[in-house]
Design a protein around this motif. Structure first.
Motif, mmCIF file in Angstrom:
data_model
loop_
_atom_site.group_PDB
_atom_site.id
_atom_site.type_symbol
_atom_site.label_atom_id
_atom_site.label_comp_id
_atom_site.label_asym_id
_atom_site.label_seq_id
_atom_site.Cartn_x
_atom_site.Cartn_y
_atom_site.Cartn_z
ATOM 1 N N TRP A 33 0.851 -1.193 0.000
ATOM 2 C CA TRP A 33 0.000 0.000 0.000
ATOM 3 C C TRP A 33 0.884 1.239 0.000
ATOM 4 O O TRP A 33 2.029 1.180 0.448
ATOM 5 N N PRO A 34 0.378 2.371 -0.473
ATOM 6 C CA PRO A 34 1.186 3.597 -0.483
ATOM 7 C C PRO A 34 1.647 3.962 0.926
ATOM 8 O O PRO A 34 0.889 3.805 1.891
ATOM 9 N N PRO A 35 2.878 4.434 1.083
ATOM 10 C CA PRO A 35 3.412 4.701 2.416
ATOM 11 C C PRO A 35 2.830 5.953 3.055
ATOM 12 O O PRO A 35 2.324 6.858 2.374
ATOM 13 N N MET A 36 2.903 6.012 4.377
ATOM 14 C CA MET A 36 2.588 7.218 5.136
ATOM 15 C C MET A 36 3.833 8.097 5.140
ATOM 16 O O MET A 36 4.911 7.646 5.515
ATOM 17 N N ARG A 37 3.684 9.345 4.701
ATOM 18 C CA ARG A 37 4.825 10.250 4.620
ATOM 19 C C ARG A 37 4.465 11.599 5.220
ATOM 20 O O ARG A 37 3.327 12.059 5.094
ATOM 21 N N PHE A 38 5.469 12.226 5.858
ATOM 22 C CA PHE A 38 5.274 13.548 6.461
ATOM 23 C C PHE A 38 6.390 14.488 6.036
ATOM 24 O O PHE A 38 7.449 14.061 5.565
ATOM 25 N N ASP A 39 6.144 15.778 6.242
ATOM 26 C CA ASP A 39 7.133 16.787 5.857
ATOM 27 C C ASP A 39 8.197 17.002 6.930
ATOM 28 O O ASP A 39 9.087 17.839 6.760
ATOM 29 N N ARG A 40 8.095 16.261 8.031
ATOM 30 C CA ARG A 40 9.055 16.372 9.131
ATOM 31 C C ARG A 40 8.902 15.125 10.012
ATOM 32 O O ARG A 40 7.976 14.344 9.811
ATOM 33 N N PRO A 41 9.788 14.933 10.993
ATOM 34 C CA PRO A 41 9.631 13.774 11.893
ATOM 35 C C PRO A 41 8.278 13.787 12.592
ATOM 36 O O PRO A 41 7.658 14.841 12.783
ATOM 37 N N LEU A 42 7.826 12.610 12.988
ATOM 38 C CA LEU A 42 6.532 12.466 13.630
ATOM 39 C C LEU A 42 6.446 13.363 14.858
ATOM 40 O O LEU A 42 7.289 13.303 15.755
ATOM 41 N N GLY A 43 5.412 14.187 14.902
ATOM 42 C CA GLY A 43 5.207 15.118 16.004
ATOM 43 C C GLY A 43 4.076 16.058 15.651
ATOM 44 O O GLY A 43 3.642 16.133 14.484
ATOM 45 N N VAL A 44 3.565 16.776 16.627
ATOM 46 C CA VAL A 44 2.457 17.697 16.391
ATOM 47 C C VAL A 44 2.848 18.702 15.310
ATOM 48 O O VAL A 44 3.913 19.315 15.372
ATOM 49 N N GLY A 45 1.977 18.844 14.325
ATOM 50 C CA GLY A 45 2.230 19.760 13.217
ATOM 51 C C GLY A 45 2.765 19.094 11.968
ATOM 52 O O GLY A 45 2.743 19.704 10.891
ATOM 53 N N ALA A 46 3.262 17.850 12.077
ATOM 54 C CA ALA A 46 3.764 17.159 10.888
ATOM 55 C C ALA A 46 2.624 16.981 9.895
ATOM 56 O O ALA A 46 1.535 16.522 10.240
ATOM 57 N N ASP A 47 2.875 17.353 8.648
ATOM 58 C CA ASP A 47 1.831 17.365 7.623
ATOM 59 C C ASP A 47 2.158 16.322 6.551
ATOM 60 O O ASP A 47 3.306 16.214 6.111
ATOM 61 N N GLY A 48 1.158 15.553 6.149
ATOM 62 C CA GLY A 48 1.407 14.547 5.118
ATOM 63 C C GLY A 48 0.182 13.707 4.862
ATOM 64 O O GLY A 48 -0.930 14.222 4.760
ATOM 65 N N GLY A 49 0.392 12.377 4.773
ATOM 66 C CA GLY A 49 -0.712 11.473 4.516
ATOM 67 C C GLY A 49 -0.228 10.243 3.785
ATOM 68 O O GLY A 49 0.962 9.953 3.729
ATOM 69 N N HIS A 50 -1.170 9.517 3.218
ATOM 70 C CA HIS A 50 -0.840 8.367 2.374
ATOM 71 C C HIS A 50 -1.820 8.342 1.216
ATOM 72 O O HIS A 50 -3.009 8.612 1.386
ATOM 73 N N ALA A 51 -1.296 8.053 0.025
ATOM 74 C CA ALA A 51 -2.088 8.075 -1.203
ATOM 75 C C ALA A 51 -2.790 9.432 -1.304
ATOM 76 O O ALA A 51 -2.156 10.466 -1.154
ATOM 77 N N PHE A 52 -4.102 9.418 -1.528
ATOM 78 C CA PHE A 52 -4.838 10.683 -1.684
ATOM 79 C C PHE A 52 -5.411 11.190 -0.361
ATOM 80 O O PHE A 52 -6.084 12.222 -0.337
ATOM 81 N N VAL A 53 -5.154 10.508 0.739
ATOM 82 C CA VAL A 53 -5.682 10.914 2.045
ATOM 83 C C VAL A 53 -4.660 11.836 2.719
ATOM 84 O O VAL A 53 -3.513 11.457 2.926
ATOM 85 N N ARG A 54 -5.088 13.051 3.053
ATOM 86 C CA ARG A 54 -4.174 14.045 3.620
ATOM 87 C C ARG A 54 -4.575 14.350 5.059
ATOM 88 O O ARG A 54 -5.772 14.465 5.390
ATOM 89 N N TYR A 55 -3.570 14.511 5.937
ATOM 90 C CA TYR A 55 -3.848 14.801 7.340
ATOM 91 C C TYR A 55 -2.620 15.403 8.003
ATOM 92 O O TYR A 55 -1.527 15.425 7.428
ATOM 93 N N ARG A 56 -2.838 15.892 9.226
ATOM 94 C CA ARG A 56 -1.779 16.546 10.000
ATOM 95 C C ARG A 56 -1.809 15.992 11.421
ATOM 96 O O ARG A 56 -2.892 15.747 11.975
ATOM 97 N N VAL A 57 -0.633 15.791 12.013
ATOM 98 C CA VAL A 57 -0.564 15.280 13.380
ATOM 99 C C VAL A 57 -1.080 16.356 14.328
ATOM 100 O O VAL A 57 -0.536 17.471 14.394
ATOM 101 N N SER A 58 -2.135 16.038 15.087
ATOM 102 C CA SER A 58 -2.726 17.007 16.010
ATOM 103 C C SER A 58 -2.450 16.662 17.466
ATOM 104 O O SER A 58 -2.602 17.529 18.343
ATOM 105 N N ALA A 59 -2.074 15.415 17.752
ATOM 106 C CA ALA A 59 -1.736 15.009 19.118
ATOM 107 C C ALA A 59 -0.756 13.854 19.047
ATOM 108 O O ALA A 59 -0.900 12.969 18.198
ATOM 109 N N TYR A 60 0.216 13.888 19.940
ATOM 110 C CA TYR A 60 1.224 12.834 19.924
ATOM 111 C C TYR A 60 1.742 12.616 21.331
ATOM 112 O O TYR A 60 2.267 13.531 21.964
ATOM 113 N N GLU A 61 1.539 11.392 21.827
ATOM 114 C CA GLU A 61 2.099 10.967 23.098
ATOM 115 C C GLU A 61 3.050 9.818 22.803
ATOM 116 O O GLU A 61 2.597 8.698 22.519
#
Length: 298
Positions: A40-68
């Motif tokens: 399946w298409p990979p999950m990719r972000f514009d920076r290391p995993l953390g709040v604010g990282a923007d990316g997604g996989h395939a045509f699904v786009r999302y941004r990290v809003s919480a990270y513990e």
């Protein structure tokens, strides 16, 4: 529009700390042990995993809003879609934990229709295969591996990446040096997914069972082709910079060659795209999963 809520969970016979450490590596490309690539298409972000990282996989786009770290990560959908999805880990005992993925969305009518027609099935397959990878990486093997249904396999085929037209790369020296003059050239390119083979020899079957001989090779390029009375052609397969490129160069000899290629040229782009896409999918599905690669490293 009625909200969508989808929950998947699985108990894993490994400490929560072990599984949480795997979760913290989401989106790290080749080092991601969880997301089910290259099937399946990979999950990719514009920076290391953390709040604010923007990316997604395939045509699904999302941004990290919480990270513990080691516990959960939540992604808010972007690009006009309301909702979120989240991976979480919680201990069940000293040597077991429960992993969970929750999706909540309030989609538009069009998105809701695509969800019902097939995206829900694909989403479920991706999540369950991610859970398989967690079990493989943490315990050595999943107790009950997920199986793709016939509809999921069909949707995977239909949604597979498509080649894009590009100039023949300047670094494809075997193709550029094949003839002193060239009457035609083109190139089609696809992104490699994490876990796919990087050696050009692995892509030699891109032309199917044609049996064209290998006429040259370098560290990142392989050249196939054949000479005929009316024209000579070369097919270059280059694997470099995270991409695979199928290039074609043709030299025409006489009027019969020009007439012949005038016909072939109409079908060539379709055939080149189809061959590259088919080979890309075949190699991706045959490659080890992220969990298998992590278990091998361990």
């Amino acid at each position: 529009m009625r909200a969508i809520r989808e929950v998947h969970s699985r108990e894993v016979r490994a400490p929560a700390e072990t599984v949480g450490a795997l979760l913290d590596r989401l989106g790290r490309g080749e080092d991601d042990p969880l997301f089910p690539t290259p099937a399946w298409p990979p999950m990719r972000f514009d920076r290391p995993l953390g709040v604010g990282a923007d990316g997604g996989h395939a045509f699904v786009r999302y941004r990290v809003s919480a990270y513990e770290p080691g516990r959960r990560v939540r992604f808010d959908f972007t690009a006009g879609q309301a909702g979120w999805h989240e991976f979480g880990v919680r201990p069940v005992g000293p040597d077991s934990c429960r992993v969970e993925h929750v999706l909540e969305s309030r989609p538009s009518p069009v998105v809701a229709l695509t969800w019902l027609l097939g995206i829900r099935l694909v989403h479920g397959a991706v999540v369950e295969e991610a859970f398989d990878n967690i079990e493989r990486a943490a315990t050595g093997r999943p107790l009950t591996p997920a199986r793709r249904s016939a509809r999921v396999r069909l949707l995977s085929r239909l949604l597979w990446d498509r080649p894009r037209a590009v100039p023949l790369p300047a670094t494809a020296r075997l193709a550029h040096d094949a003839f002193p003059r060239t009457d035609f050239q083109d190139a089609w390119q696809m992104e490699l997914r994490p876990g796919m083979p990087q050696e050009p020899e692995a892509w030699q079957g891109v032309l199917g069972r044609s049996g064209f001989p290998v006429l040259g090779r370098t560290q990142d390029e392989i050249l196939l082709g054949e000479d005929a009375r009316h024209l000579d052609f070369r097919a270059s397969v280059q694997v470099a910079d995270g991409r695979v490129t199928l290039g074609t160069v043709v030299r025409i000899h006489r009027t019969t060659g020009r007439l012949y290629f005038a016909v072939v040229r109409r079908f060539h782009p379709f055939l080149a795209r189809a061959m590259l896409r088919r080979c890309h999918r075949r190699l991706a599905l045959a490659a080890p999963s992220a969990g298998e690669r992590e278990a091998a490293r361990a």
